[in-house]
Design a protein around this motif. Structure first.
Motif, PDB file in Angstrom:
ATOM      1  N   SER A 557      38.778  40.960  32.181  1.00  0.00           N
ATOM      2  CA  SER A 557      38.870  42.422  32.253  1.00  0.00           C
ATOM      3  C   SER A 557      37.856  43.008  33.221  1.00  0.00           C
ATOM      4  N   TYR A 558      36.733  42.315  33.438  1.00  0.00           N
ATOM      5  CA  TYR A 558      35.712  42.874  34.327  1.00  0.00           C
ATOM      6  C   TYR A 558      36.134  42.875  35.795  1.00  0.00           C
ATOM      7  N   TRP A 559      37.212  42.149  36.136  1.00  0.00           N
ATOM      8  CA  TRP A 559      37.718  42.188  37.501  1.00  0.00           C
ATOM      9  C   TRP A 559      38.051  43.621  37.896  1.00  0.00           C
ATOM     10  N   MET A 560      38.726  44.355  37.011  1.00  0.00           N
ATOM     11  CA  MET A 560      39.065  45.742  37.303  1.00  0.00           C
ATOM     12  C   MET A 560      37.960  46.703  36.882  1.00  0.00           C
ATOM     13  N   ALA A 561      37.241  46.351  35.830  1.00  0.00           N
ATOM     14  CA  ALA A 561      36.183  47.233  35.339  1.00  0.00           C
ATOM     15  C   ALA A 561      34.960  47.236  36.242  1.00  0.00           C
TER      16      ALA A 561
END
Length: 597
Positions: A557-561
């Motif tokens: 999720s941190y790829w986009m966050a």
């Protein structure tokens, strides 16, 4: 005296390291759910709507006196951001083209999540399926809310917020919850959603997560259980663990403090303030005074016994939050300046090192320090992608506390991460590696080819194999002496520091460095579905183009966050989410700073 139990502690930690060195990033595919109503005491008070609410769960060890948020008018803190001049037309066109490319990558990633994993934690970029490794509470959706707002994807934002209201904290896909990860992703995500949009629905959901997470603190000594079984909180059988990781117990401060600030309810600030007061009392009692070791004893509240010290994995965000908390509290709480200055004084002396590299670049890395009784601390000249956050931390701390030397250190650390990207075969930095440290961090450091080849020869299979052959066989680029974890997991830490350093110094070479990093990452990770983590970044572009399979079925999720957000921000106008008005948590969620009026 160093505890003889430290070896037992390390054995226990070994099982955790598989997860924690990557910040517990590997999810599990699951559809089964644990319903917490099953554990709820019979006859206990329940809400009139008939639903499970964590606020209804009894408190077994109530706090007798709550610590209040610092009182007074926020201080006029020193400026963090560089005084940028108006950009020329050519620069504006280039910047907007780059920004559009980042948005295109985000749009592809978001659409993949929406199509294949909606309301699940993560989409899988190879199989177009999903993973639920963070409770099944739509981690990617919540983590992306403020990014959607920033990228002006308002229709998608509205749809996501509306769907997020259906997240049910009365059930989960796993028995044990990582309190740190849930705090930075979910609580941080909803708080930032509220701060950027003023949408009160996000604040309602933030408070729901806050009520649940606060139950992990319901122990006799009010120290939290960081790998937490929620059902135990309902039954009242909770005691803080003997072995906890410093990042997981010491990096809850920003989110809990912000929740107290926006709700006026100080229970969350009180919870984390108790932890930080314990750190302050013991800061000079550790085996490396000024810094704290990786593992701590939360049962006894003894934070001094371990002998392994680092700014890297398992410690990282603990130190990152010191200058950020100072800003978030408007400079009204002095302990965070004390913690930052004292810990960085030690880290600069024992953890930072200059690598010997072929172009003799003046760069720094942050490694590990081990302490043995009666001996000086031993430096492990290791580099990690995770520790690339440190350049940004030193830049922010240097500006806030008017330590110009720290800004220069931040630049050299950031340049070190840029160097590692550029000199890796795919243009993407590996997770963990070693290089040869120079004799001095500040003096001239000449490249010694023979010394490097001799070091390479220590890995030889036969006496006849020379250093050059070893480097070729093991795919170790010149300047490195070992690549111990060859993965790239779509991490944000390097671009995070490049962004922060650009905002603090205005140095334009960072824009081109960021663009080169972005292009290399996209080229190596793109799939028909979205973008994938990589198993090995030491293969050449020619080998990958010829069919070498290095993609993993993972897109955290941190790829986009974080990762794409920081790329978008560095190609935004400098006053867009100014660091003088916003402070970012370790998941890149922006919180509004209280400003002097």
């Amino acid at each position: 005296m160093i505890s003889t139990r430290r070896y037992t502690v390390y054995l226990l930690l070994a099982a955790l390291v598989i997860f924690t060195v990557t910040r517990f990033r590997e999810g599990i595919i699951s559809t089964a759910r644990i319903r917490y109503e099953t554990f709820f005491p019979s006859g206990a008070k329940k809400s009139s709507d008939g639903k499970f609410h964590w606020s209804d769960v009894p408190v077994w060890y109530p706090v007798q006196s709550l610590t209040q948020l610092p009182k007074g008018k926020p201080h006029e803190l020193p400026k963090i951001q560089f005084a940028f001049k108006a950009e020329d037309a050519v620069s504006a066109v280039k910047r907007k083209q780059r920004q559009a490319a980042v948005k295109e990558a985000f749009d592809k990633s978001w659409n993949a999540y929406k199509k294949h994993a909606w309301m699940k934690d993560e989409v899988t970029p190879l199989t177009a399926h999903f993973k639920n490794g963070f409770g099944g509470w739509a981690a990617t959706l919540v983590d992306s809310l403020d990014t959607l707002w920033m990228l002006d994807m308002k229709d998608e934002f509205e749809e996501a917020v509306r769907s997020a209201m259906n997240i049910d904290l009365g059930m989960a896909t796993m028995e044990t919850i990582n309190v740190f990860e849930t705090t930075i992703r979910h609580l941080g995500g909803f708080l930032a959603c509220y701060d950027v949009s003023s949408d009160k629905r996000c604040l309602v959901k933030a408070k729901e997560f806050g009520e649940m997470l606060l139950k992990a603190f319901d122990t006799p000594n009010r120290m939290p259980i960081t790998r937490w079984k929620p059902q135990d909180a309902i039954n009242g059988h909770q005691v803080a663990d003997e072995v906890v990781l410093i990042a997981e117990i010491g990096s809850l401060t920003m989110e809990f403090t912000r929740l107290s600030q926006v709700t006026g309810d100080v229970r969350w600030y009180d919870a984390v303030d108790r932890i930080m007061r314990t750190f302050v009392k013991q800061i000079d009692d550790t085996h490396l005074p000024g810094m704290f070791p990786v593992s701590l004893n939360a049962t006894s509240r003894d934070f001094t016994q371990d002998t392994f010290f680092t700014l890297s994995a398992m410690s990282d965000s603990f130190y990152e939050y010191f200058p950020k908390m100072h800003a978030l509290l408007g400079g009204l709480e002095p302990i965070y300046q004390k913690l930052y200055q004292r810990s960085m004084e030690t880290a600069i002396k024992y953890n930072l090192w200059r690598p010997m590299v072929p172009d003799e670049a003046d760069i720094l890395m942050s490694g590990n320090a081990r302490v043995e009784m009666g001996k000086p601390p031993i430096l492990e000249a290791q580099g990690q992608h995770l520790v690339c956050f440190a350049g940004g931390m030193f830049a922010v701390g240097g500006r806030l506390f008017e330590e110009e030397a720290h800004v220069k250190i931040g630049q050299k650390l950031t340049d070190g991460c840029i160097w590692t990207y550029k000199h890796s075969p795919l243009g993407v930095m590996p997770e963990v590696f070693n290089m040869m440290p120079c004799a001095s961090r500040v003096e001239e450091c000449k490249w010694d080819e023979k010394k490097w080849l001799d070091e390479m020869k220590t890995h030889a299979d036969t006496q006849e194999e020379d250093g050059e052959a070893v480097a070729k066989r093991l795919r170790i680029p010149k300047g490195f002496v070992g690549v111990w974890d060859r993965k790239y997991q779509l991490r944000p830490e390097a671009i995070e520091s490049v962004f922060i350093l650009y905002r603090t110094t205005g140095k334009t070479y960072l824009l081109d460095a960021a663009w080169e990093m972005f292009q290399a990452i996209i080229a190596a990770t793109e799939t028909p579905v979205a973008y994938a983590a990589l198993t090995d970044v030491t293969y050449s572009k020619k080998e990958v183009e010829a069919g070498m399979q290095i993609k993993m079925d993972s897109m955290e999720s941190y790829w986009m966050a974080e990762t794409l957000k920081y790329f978008y921000l560095i190609f935004s106008e400098p006053d867009f989410f100014s660091l003088d008005e916003w402070v970012f948590n370790t998941e890149a969620h922006p919180f509004r700073r209280p400003l002097a009026k």
